[in-house]
Design an enzyme around this catalytic site. Sequence first.
Site, PDB file in Angstrom:
ATOM      1  N   ARG A 269       0.868  -1.185   0.000  1.00 51.95           N
ATOM      2  CA  ARG A 269       0.000   0.000   0.000  1.00 51.95           C
ATOM      3  C   ARG A 269       0.902   1.230   0.000  1.00 51.95           C
ATOM      4  NH1 ARG A 269       0.326   1.985   5.236  1.00 51.95           N
ATOM      5  NH2 ARG A 269       0.408   0.442   6.916  1.00 51.95           N
ATOM      6  N   HIS A 273      -2.029   3.563   6.490  1.00 45.47           N
ATOM      7  CA  HIS A 273      -2.954   2.478   6.812  1.00 45.47           C
ATOM      8  C   HIS A 273      -4.395   2.968   6.698  1.00 45.47           C
ATOM      9  CE1 HIS A 273      -4.572  -1.069   8.770  1.00 45.47           C
ATOM     10  NE2 HIS A 273      -5.196  -0.290   9.632  1.00 45.47           N
ATOM     11  N   TYR A 283       7.567   4.472   9.994  1.00 46.12           N
ATOM     12  CA  TYR A 283       7.964   3.061  10.025  1.00 46.12           C
ATOM     13  C   TYR A 283       8.368   2.518   8.655  1.00 46.12           C
ATOM     14  CZ  TYR A 283       2.978   2.643   8.731  1.00 46.12           C
ATOM     15  OH  TYR A 283       1.755   2.788   8.132  1.00 46.12           O
TER      16      TYR A 283
END
Length: 370
Positions: A269, A273, A283
């Site tokens: 992706r 999120h 991250y």
Amino acid sequence: MAAKKSQQFDPVKTLAEIEEKFEMFQILNEEGEIVNEEANPNLSDEDLQELMRRMVYTRILDQRSISLNRQGRLGFYAPTAGQEASQIASHFALKKEDFILPGYRDVPQLIWHGWPLEQAFLFSRGHFMGNQMPEGLNVLPPQIIIGAQYIQATGVALGMQKRKKDAVAITYTGEGGSSQGDFYEGINFAGSFRAPAIFIVQNNQYAISTPREVQTAAKTVAQKAVAAGIPGIFVDGMDPLAVYAVTRDARERAIKGDGPTLIETFCYRYGPHTMAGDDPTRYRTSDIDSEWEKKDPLVRFRKYLESKNLWSEEKENEVMEQAKEEIKAAIKKADAAPKQKVTDLLGIMYEEMPFNVKEQMDIYKAKESK
């Protein structure tokens, strides 16, 4: 006579041998070249163009939905860019009678199955009208509880089996969902009863901020199918042809009575999120993003179609403009929907209203009348 030498069982070696068998299935490489001609599903030119059209439309829908979310015109939204091959190509292998049980990122499949776009926008806003599916549309609203749709898909598939329907139930989750108990219970129960189900795990590398390698010690999610006694497939989730082929084959097996299949689509992706405050730069590195951008399913498929003289910049621009116009009209319809009231929710919750809800109804009726 010499004693027969006993053989020592090596479970570590057995595990390694099993894991080695789950090689990634691919048909179209990053340069848009066929590398597995034998597995090529040989879609017609019209089908190839339609699949590309849907993928381009879905990318624009994602971009516009992010923009609308930032404007405060949408509520909850989970970006989909990068997962078009996983989502749209798997859906392309389905029939109208098949039943989709989606996760919260799987709005595109529902739209291409027949969910009106304005209702998808209302769902994002938390409006009850977004969940009022049109008659004959075989879908459930996007599941927010991680992995719960796997249990539900097994139930729907068993119902189809009992009614002798020539249809399947298909469900989606991310690799984080494969850590939930519902995931294991769903695939195990479906396998035991040979239910006509397709279980797709979209391994987009991160369950929010948890990287895939921390999620499980297994080298693939697909190999978890072995424990349930069902086929498991590890497929390049950025390759539309490969995703279509394995989903089509899984559907054919299910219809014939050969039971369910677990498919892991290895994808990425590009966005956060969800739009609810996630910052992927905390991250993920830019190097990782750049590496996966080279595998973009739209770029890959575009190169392939252009090599066959089936796609052009002009065609793509037409699709993009159509998408923008339809999204504009749909958000206008969503804006025109009646404002949701508490009494609306209370009134549709129960067939026979309990006394305590009746009390609340009276209270809110009085408030809303002012």
